[in-house]
Design an enzyme around this catalytic site. Structure first.
Site: not given
Ligand code: PGA
Length: 250
Positions: A6-8, A94, A96, A164, A170, A212, A233
């Site tokens: 997931n490149w966000k 997600h 976010e 998650e 993150g 993470s 991520g």
């Molecule tokens: P992260 O994000 O690997 O940067 O913790 C994972 C995600 O939110 O999909």
């Protein structure tokens, strides 16, 4: 394993998107794992093959999908548009996005749009924090049940669940979940799934972990926990880091 990057909004240049895509293609072609990359939508248009090639091992995902079905809807990116770009997976719910007001009802509707267009929704669930009384389990059950109870039997069998926990997203690899806690949570999620898919049917639903994950902790989280893959991520936006992560799982 199913490994989704997931490149966000980490990747903002076409050159970087291209480099990550080339490397991911190479990783996918080895065939050890199913590899999916979820770039920002304009980058999907830029790097995905114009005619989705069924022989291509690398799959494309979207980070979100519109709740609308098209027409006079300024700024929306619909499931039909994503399908036409060659997208096979759609991340929905997600944390976010939920933080911006996305309810369980909206998440369910988006999952249905993805399914209706032949794409697999990756439904994200997870608690904000852990508490000693384990109320977080109720939260995870409620999020999962809200979506599952609204889907048909056939639809339920076609989703992927991504666990998650928000407290682990993150951060550094040391702040990811422990393998023991992950194993317990996978068992719990399977138990909740049996309410909707009795018997062995729920085994068809793959459960991913995200939060993470990187090349240093992925192996311990993969072995003996019952996990079917990872939603990655930040570590998916570094060519060498993502390659090391995929290698570590193998
Ligand atoms: P992260 O994000 O690997 O940067 O913790 C994972 C995600 O939110 O999909």
């Amino acid at each position: 394993m199913l490994i989704v990057g997931n490149w966000k909004a980490y990747v903002e240049s076409r050159a970087k998107a291209k480099a990550l895509c080339v490397s991911a293609k190479r990783l996918a072609s080895k065939g050890d794992h199913e590899i999916v990359i979820a770039p920002a939508v304009p980058h999907i248009g830029f790097i995905a093959p114009a005619k989705p090639d069924t022989k291509e091992a690398l799959k494309f995902g979207a980070q979100d999908v519109s709740i609308t079905v098209g027409g006079a809807e300024t700024g929306e990116v619909t499931a039909g548009l994503l399908r036409d770009l060659g997208v096979s997976y759609v991340i929905v719910g997600h944390s976010e996005r939920r933080a911006r007001g996305e309810s369980d009802e909206i998440v369910t509707e988006k999952a249905r749009h993805a399914l209706a267009h032949g794409m697999t929704p990756i439904i994200c669930i997870g608690e904000v924090d852990r508490d000693p009384e384990a109320h977080y389990l109720k939260h995870v059950r409620a999020q999962l049940s809200a979506v599952m109870s609204s889907l048909s039997t056939k639809e339920r069998l076609s989703v992927v669940i991504a666990y998650e926990p928000i407290w682990a997203i993150g951060k550094s690899e040391l702040e990811a979940i422990t393998p023991d806690d992950l194993g317990e949570m996978i068992l719990y999620i399977r138990k909740v799934l049996t309410d909707f898919m009795p018997g062995r049917a729920n085994q068809k639903v793959r459960i991913l972990y995200g939060g993470s994950v990187d090349s240093s902790n992925v192996r311990s989280l993969a072995v003996g926990t019952g996990i079917d893959g990872f939603l990655v991520g930040r570590a998916s936006t570094d060519v060498a880091g993502f390659a090391a992560l995929v290698k570590a799982v193998s």
